[in-house]
Design an enzyme around this catalytic site. Structure first.
Site, PDB file in Angstrom:
ATOM      1  N   HIS A  63     -20.379   7.212 -46.168  1.00  0.00           N
ATOM      2  CA  HIS A  63     -19.775   7.679 -44.912  1.00  0.00           C
ATOM      3  C   HIS A  63     -19.610   9.200 -44.954  1.00  0.00           C
ATOM      4  CE1 HIS A  63     -17.896   3.751 -43.204  1.00  0.00           C
ATOM      5  NE2 HIS A  63     -19.127   3.572 -43.644  1.00  0.00           N
ATOM      6  N   TYR A 120      -8.972   5.347 -38.003  1.00  0.00           N
ATOM      7  CA  TYR A 120      -7.530   5.395 -38.228  1.00  0.00           C
ATOM      8  C   TYR A 120      -6.882   5.584 -36.866  1.00  0.00           C
ATOM      9  CZ  TYR A 120      -8.315   6.011 -43.264  1.00  0.00           C
ATOM     10  OH  TYR A 120      -8.682   5.832 -44.579  1.00  0.00           O
ATOM     11  N   PRO A 128      -1.208   3.129 -48.807  1.00  0.00           N
ATOM     12  CA  PRO A 128      -2.669   3.051 -48.748  1.00  0.00           C
ATOM     13  C   PRO A 128      -3.357   3.978 -47.751  1.00  0.00           C
ATOM     14  CG  PRO A 128      -1.668   1.105 -47.770  1.00  0.00           C
ATOM     15  CD  PRO A 128      -0.561   1.880 -48.393  1.00  0.00           C
ATOM     16  N   LYS A 181      -6.255   6.124 -51.575  1.00  0.00           N
ATOM     17  CA  LYS A 181      -6.263   6.904 -52.807  1.00  0.00           C
ATOM     18  C   LYS A 181      -5.978   6.119 -54.092  1.00  0.00           C
ATOM     19  CE  LYS A 181      -7.475  10.688 -51.080  1.00  0.00           C
ATOM     20  NZ  LYS A 181      -8.906  10.893 -51.234  1.00  0.00           N
ATOM     21  N   TYR A 207      -9.413  13.955 -48.314  1.00  0.00           N
ATOM     22  CA  TYR A 207      -9.932  12.603 -48.117  1.00  0.00           C
ATOM     23  C   TYR A 207     -11.124  12.326 -49.038  1.00  0.00           C
ATOM     24  CZ  TYR A 207     -10.824   8.207 -45.764  1.00  0.00           C
ATOM     25  OH  TYR A 207     -10.982   6.865 -45.496  1.00  0.00           O
TER      26      TYR A 207
HETATM   27  P1  FAD Z   1      -4.586  -2.956 -61.067  1.00  0.00           P
HETATM   28  O1  FAD Z   1      -5.821  -3.037 -60.252  1.00  0.00           O
HETATM   29  O2  FAD Z   1      -3.331  -3.512 -60.525  1.00  0.00           O
HETATM   30  O3  FAD Z   1      -4.935  -3.652 -62.452  1.00  0.00           O
HETATM   31  C1  FAD Z   1      -3.945  -4.009 -63.387  1.00  0.00           C
HETATM   32  C2  FAD Z   1      -4.427  -5.224 -64.174  1.00  0.00           C
HETATM   33  O4  FAD Z   1      -3.473  -5.539 -65.166  1.00  0.00           O
HETATM   34  C3  FAD Z   1      -4.545  -6.460 -63.297  1.00  0.00           C
HETATM   35  O5  FAD Z   1      -5.808  -7.057 -63.499  1.00  0.00           O
HETATM   36  C4  FAD Z   1      -3.405  -7.348 -63.740  1.00  0.00           C
HETATM   37  O6  FAD Z   1      -3.711  -8.720 -63.620  1.00  0.00           O
HETATM   38  C5  FAD Z   1      -3.262  -6.920 -65.186  1.00  0.00           C
HETATM   39  N1  FAD Z   1      -1.914  -7.158 -65.736  1.00  0.00           N
HETATM   40  C6  FAD Z   1      -0.716  -6.994 -65.137  1.00  0.00           C
HETATM   41  N2  FAD Z   1       0.284  -7.310 -65.971  1.00  0.00           N
HETATM   42  C7  FAD Z   1      -0.300  -7.678 -67.140  1.00  0.00           C
HETATM   43  C8  FAD Z   1       0.216  -8.125 -68.388  1.00  0.00           C
HETATM   44  N3  FAD Z   1       1.523  -8.236 -68.592  1.00  0.00           N
HETATM   45  N4  FAD Z   1      -0.659  -8.421 -69.369  1.00  0.00           N
HETATM   46  C9  FAD Z   1      -2.003  -8.277 -69.170  1.00  0.00           C
HETATM   47  N5  FAD Z   1      -2.539  -7.875 -67.995  1.00  0.00           N
HETATM   48  C10 FAD Z   1      -1.690  -7.570 -67.006  1.00  0.00           C
HETATM   49  N6  FAD Z   1      -5.595   1.001 -52.530  1.00  0.00           N
HETATM   50  C11 FAD Z   1      -6.333   1.571 -51.595  1.00  0.00           C
HETATM   51  O7  FAD Z   1      -6.756   2.709 -51.787  1.00  0.00           O
HETATM   52  N7  FAD Z   1      -6.625   0.877 -50.441  1.00  0.00           N
HETATM   53  C12 FAD Z   1      -6.194  -0.401 -50.229  1.00  0.00           C
HETATM   54  O8  FAD Z   1      -6.497  -1.001 -49.216  1.00  0.00           O
HETATM   55  C13 FAD Z   1      -5.409  -1.009 -51.193  1.00  0.00           C
HETATM   56  N8  FAD Z   1      -4.937  -2.264 -51.025  1.00  0.00           N
HETATM   57  C14 FAD Z   1      -4.163  -2.817 -51.996  1.00  0.00           C
HETATM   58  C15 FAD Z   1      -3.643  -4.103 -51.829  1.00  0.00           C
HETATM   59  C16 FAD Z   1      -2.830  -4.681 -52.800  1.00  0.00           C
HETATM   60  C17 FAD Z   1      -2.273  -6.077 -52.599  1.00  0.00           C
HETATM   61  C18 FAD Z   1      -2.501  -3.935 -53.962  1.00  0.00           C
HETATM   62  C19 FAD Z   1      -1.600  -4.528 -55.023  1.00  0.00           C
HETATM   63  C20 FAD Z   1      -3.022  -2.657 -54.121  1.00  0.00           C
HETATM   64  C21 FAD Z   1      -3.851  -2.095 -53.155  1.00  0.00           C
HETATM   65  N9  FAD Z   1      -4.390  -0.792 -53.306  1.00  0.00           N
HETATM   66  C22 FAD Z   1      -5.138  -0.252 -52.361  1.00  0.00           C
HETATM   67  C23 FAD Z   1      -4.175  -0.008 -54.495  1.00  0.00           C
HETATM   68  C24 FAD Z   1      -5.340  -0.122 -55.476  1.00  0.00           C
HETATM   69  O9  FAD Z   1      -5.895  -1.392 -55.389  1.00  0.00           O
HETATM   70  C25 FAD Z   1      -4.777   0.190 -56.844  1.00  0.00           C
HETATM   71  O10 FAD Z   1      -4.368   1.531 -56.851  1.00  0.00           O
HETATM   72  C26 FAD Z   1      -5.742  -0.074 -57.987  1.00  0.00           C
HETATM   73  O11 FAD Z   1      -5.953  -1.459 -58.141  1.00  0.00           O
HETATM   74  C27 FAD Z   1      -5.202   0.516 -59.294  1.00  0.00           C
HETATM   75  O12 FAD Z   1      -5.953   0.082 -60.372  1.00  0.00           O
HETATM   76  P2  FAD Z   1      -5.255  -0.230 -61.753  1.00  0.00           P
HETATM   77  O13 FAD Z   1      -6.362  -0.634 -62.657  1.00  0.00           O
HETATM   78  O14 FAD Z   1      -4.376   0.887 -62.136  1.00  0.00           O
HETATM   79  O15 FAD Z   1      -4.269  -1.463 -61.490  1.00  0.00           O
HETATM   80  C1  DHB Z   2      -9.358   0.780 -46.751  1.00  0.00           C
HETATM   81  C2  DHB Z   2      -8.070   0.890 -47.179  1.00  0.00           C
HETATM   82  C3  DHB Z   2      -7.383   2.064 -46.924  1.00  0.00           C
HETATM   83  O1  DHB Z   2      -6.133   2.184 -47.352  1.00  0.00           O
HETATM   84  C4  DHB Z   2      -7.968   3.100 -46.266  1.00  0.00           C
HETATM   85  O2  DHB Z   2      -7.256   4.227 -46.023  1.00  0.00           O
HETATM   86  C5  DHB Z   2      -9.265   2.987 -45.871  1.00  0.00           C
HETATM   87  C6  DHB Z   2      -9.966   1.820 -46.108  1.00  0.00           C
HETATM   88  C7  DHB Z   2     -10.109  -0.466 -47.006  1.00  0.00           C
HETATM   89  O3  DHB Z   2      -9.524  -1.394 -47.584  1.00  0.00           O
HETATM   90  O4  DHB Z   2     -11.284  -0.549 -46.655  1.00  0.00           O
END
Ligand code: FAD
Ligand code: DHB
Length: 397
Positions: free
Chosen positions: A75, A203, A295, A299, A387
């Protein structure tokens, strides 16, 4: 007693833990990833969808870009819509960069496949993970599997276990500082089998609340609606969700979304959160374990990628040259970029959502801000620069 030794024990197989393990492998550093959920669970978990240019570069540079480049959607801009009027922010024209729409779960699938193919170890469905001894020089990581506790000795432990994980609590209470803001709304998100109604993300600021049109592929749309933070999803029939999306996304225009089967829906609460420091002794926190952004602006996953890139380089410098400076600077290096991104995510959130307690002055000021940010080239550059992503090595040279 520890059964064996690895250089880095990693808790959590999200984007942070998996990418860290991959980067360490490329640098010849051994690791084990310990994950509470199953492989199917983490590969099916629908979350973020937009990869910054820097994230795309890291994945490509480390051999993880092939499927992303085939299936991801590049994009070059995005659309801000206010009361039905669409205004485009042209990233390429403004800052010469782009973003890639490619689901987080696809990144996770690619990384899991690459780690397993390279002989990497990921322990799935590991319960009761524990980190001990991070204050000394012999930390351990242990977990339960098949009814027995397994323990490995590590040089370092990386806490990549997300916001609800166990790692952050391994920092002593008198060391840990927490900064937090909870927002008075959440997002109701759906995944629908219908072609995206726009080539670029929209948005939308609307009197009835914010809405976002995103996508996962040419056949699958991802859409969000601002809602109360504790909204009961049971109150939202598919028909009501589509009706609300039609109103908020279209505004005054003759434009309609094609409605399709909703294959997944859920409500996510929103907060800004930072835990400092991100290192204590031989424990390093990375990704959501240390920080959460609302969200708006997409980021979360990109920040996790930034953290582990810094951590992998610091560990490489330690193992290959015996240098500890980068490890010592890890927390400060990451926090500078994290706070810059916190500011942007907060700014996008307050600019685009409606607030129940907003005064008439607040409302007019917000509309003026939206008008400015979609009219002034200087303001559009600021939005675009953030962005597409600040440089991964944001901070003093
Ligand atoms: P996570 O992806 O949370 O990974 C952590 C891992 O650790 C998981 O697999 C979990 O199962 C594991 N874990 C947890 N506790 C334990 C334990 N005690 N022992 C072993 N393993 C464990 N960001 C966006 O930019 N846009 C979005 O639309 C968006 N939607 C989201 C929706 C949801 C429901 C959530 C929760 C987050 C969302 N985010 C979004 C944020 C983004 O997904 C996270 O910032 C990203 O997943 C961070 O990656 P991470 O690896 O740090 O953590
Ligand atoms: C998506 C999520 C976001 O938070 C955003 O700013 C843009 C796209 C997505 O899930 O596609």
């Amino acid at each position: 007693m520890a059964e064996r030794r690895v250089q880095v024990g990693i808790v959590g197989a999200g984007p942070a833990g998996l990418l860290l393990s991959h980067l360490l492998h490329l640098a010849g550093i051994s690791s084990v990833v310990v994950e509470a959920k199953s492989r199917a669970h983490i590969e099916g978990r629908i979350r973020a969808g937009v990869l910054e240019q820097g994230t795309v570069d890291v994945l490509r540079d480390t051999g993880m870009g092939a499927r992303m480049d085939r299936e991801g959607l590049l994009h070059h801009g995005t659309i801000l819509k206010v009361a039905g009027e669409a205004r485009r922010i042209d990233f390429q024209d403004l800052v010469g960069k782009s973003v890639m729409v490619y689901g987080q779960h696809e990144v996770v699938k690619d990384l899991v496949a690459a780690r397993l193919e390279a002989g990497g170890e990921i322990v799935f469905e590991a319960s009761q993970a524990r980190i001990d001894g991070v204050d000394g020089d012999a930390p351990t990581l242990s977990w339960c599997a098949d009814g027995a506790r397994r323990t490995i000795a590590c040089d370092f432990v990386a806490g990549c276990d997300g916001f609800h994980g166990i790692s952050r609590s391994a920092l002593p209470a008198d060391v840990l500082r927490v900064y937090e803001r909870v927002y008075p709304f959440g997002w109701l998100g759906i995944l629908a089998r219908t072609p995206p109604a726009s080539e670029e993300l929209i948005y939308a600021h609307h009197d009835r609340g914010f809405a976002l049109l995103s996508m996962r592929s040419p056949e699958i749309s991802r859409l969000y609606l601002q809602c109360p933070p504790d909204e009961d999803i049971a109150g939202w029939t598919d028909a009501r969700i589509w009706e609300e999306l039609q109103v908020r996304l279209a505004g005054g225009e003759e434009w309609r979304l094609d409605e399709g089967e909703i294959v997944q829906k859920g409500v996510t609460a929103m907060r800004s959160f930072v835990a400092e420091p991100m290192r204590h002794g031989r424990l390093f926190l990375a990704g959501d374990a240390a920080h959460i952004v609302p969200p708006t602006g997409a980021k979360g996953m990109n920040l996790a990628v930034g953290d582990v890139r810094v951590l992998a380089r610091a560990l490489e410098s330690y193992y290959s040259r015996g240098r500890e400076e980068a490890l010592a600077a890890y927390s400060d290096t990451c926090l500078r970029r994290i706070w810059a991104v916190q500011r942007f995510s907060w700014w996008m959130t307050q600019m685009l959502h409606t607030f129940d307690d907003a005064s008439p002055f607040d409302r007019r000021r917000q509309l003026a801000e939206l008008d400015y940010v979609t009219t002034s080239r200087a303001a559009m550059i600021t939005l675009a620069e953030n962005y597409v992503g600040l440089p991964m090595d944001w901070g003093p040279a």
